[in-house]
Enzyme design. Sequence first.
Site, PDB file in Angstrom:
ATOM      1  N   SER A 173       0.796  -1.231   0.000  1.00 20.15           N
ATOM      2  CA  SER A 173       0.000   0.000   0.000  1.00 20.15           C
ATOM      3  C   SER A 173       0.825   1.276   0.000  1.00 20.15           C
ATOM      4  CB  SER A 173      -0.931   0.004   1.213  1.00 20.15           C
ATOM      5  OG  SER A 173      -0.177  -0.018   2.414  1.00 20.15           O
ATOM      6  N   HIS A 186      -5.324  -4.222  -2.164  1.00 20.54           N
ATOM      7  CA  HIS A 186      -5.114  -3.188  -3.183  1.00 20.54           C
ATOM      8  C   HIS A 186      -5.052  -3.769  -4.600  1.00 20.54           C
ATOM      9  CE1 HIS A 186      -4.385   0.233  -0.459  1.00 20.54           C
ATOM     10  NE2 HIS A 186      -3.916  -0.702   0.355  1.00 20.54           N
ATOM     11  N   LYS A 224     -11.972  -0.623  -1.277  1.00 21.74           N
ATOM     12  CA  LYS A 224     -11.136  -0.015  -2.318  1.00 21.74           C
ATOM     13  C   LYS A 224     -11.820  -0.179  -3.673  1.00 21.74           C
ATOM     14  CE  LYS A 224      -7.193  -0.157   0.656  1.00 21.74           C
ATOM     15  NZ  LYS A 224      -7.946  -0.384   1.898  1.00 21.74           N
TER      16      LYS A 224
END
Lengths: 87, 404
Positions: free
Chosen positions: B184, B212, B243
């Site tokens: 990240s 992610h 996300k």
Amino acid sequence: MGTEAAQVADRVASLVADRVPLREQVTADARIRELGLDSVAVMDLVMAVEDEFDVAFPLDRLAEVETVDDLARVVRGLVDQRIAAQP
Amino acid sequence: MSLLAHLAPLRDTYQRLTAAGCDPFGIRFDNILSPTEGVLNGRRVLLFGTNNYLGLTFDPACIDAAHRALDGQGTGTTGSRIANGTYCGHGELEAKLAQFYGRRSGMVFTTGYQANLGMLSALVGPGDHIVIDADSHASIYDGVRLSRATVTRFRHNDAHDLARRLGRLPAGGNTLIVVEGIYSMLGDTAPLAEIVAVKRESGAYLLVDEAHSMGVLGERGRGLTEAAGVERDVDFIVGTFSKSLGAVGGFCVSDMADFELLRLASRPYMFTASLPPSVIASVTAALERVTAEPGLRTLLQDNARRLHGALVAAGFAVGPEATPIISIEVASPELAIAFWNRLVEEGIYINLALPPATPRGLALLRASVSAAHTVEQLDFILDALVAIAEELGVLTGKLRAVSG
């Protein structure tokens, strides 16, 4: 039969000294967090200790470590365990 | 002595941080207008610090599904699934996640943080070993502590170092390796094929956190595990709904036998309220969009390559790969804070990341690119970054002194 205590202590102190702003502050009873190492730097120090002594140093053992001498004592125990486990 | 006296060093750091203007960690938006625009202190700002990779937060199908669930089932579940029962939407989403990944089982958690806490604390215990990448997310660090297994770290993305550290573990107990798909802070990916080879050799289990990378990497959006072609060797995939899927929540999928027993062993699953029906509904709709619209991934990758490539060409020190997380290294926290404040003045919000939350003590300006960003928006941030970098001397190596 313990691992040579003075030798382990010297090598541990040297690894700590490599990572702090003022080497001369690294004494046996110096508190590691007060030498200018943050939490990640302490964990990176543990990795370096693992490589120096060829041991696995579990992060929960950091609870026993305040001073440079505490760190050396845990390392001595881990080295002794490694030697004892060898065939 | 004050109870909070131990936080005094934090107060000093915080004061230095806020002296330059805005508080980077306490920013308050007046309003959010779209996946890429918000209002800050009465001014429109471009959002480049969102992790909203596919731009689905305002997707009409997701909003409509959430509306219907809200109207039909109310605002919340008011309890945990173990104590208060499971709404059918939660079960359906778990089945759809398992199907999306081609796995036997899926389990939904209330946040991504809790997904790591819940899995890591329940998969292993005293007498077992966990070996984690040194750059792991805080939720992994916290989760492994809850497990009471012995925890060691290996050097970031170094499969050789992983093998060496596995070899040092004392005999007995199971071993779980934990890595992330995309990291990240710098946006780099794990060398998963090499890690899988080490895993096979050692007989350990492997968990990959695709927080992610879900919806971002892989032909079908399954993440790095799919992109690297190693799905059969990954025992557990953990991910988040906050996300690519534009909401909140977390999950784990697996083929492991007895997976369902984890529901009765995982305290972060058992002792917290389950997600509101409207969130479950929007996430379910977003997962369908990930499958139905691979074009979103192409658009995202094009945007990431465009900005990453332009920053490299301009001479910025950025992460090694063109993923949607693009972080610029700045020489010092003070310079990073000054740079961040200038960006806000120019109408751009990105993330400021400082040690110890960053690898190797780096001070980072962290941008996350979205499929929803237009070419004009990408050019706008690029021009601003270059202009401010020149103003502050970031690109020349001659750093201008920054005063508070």
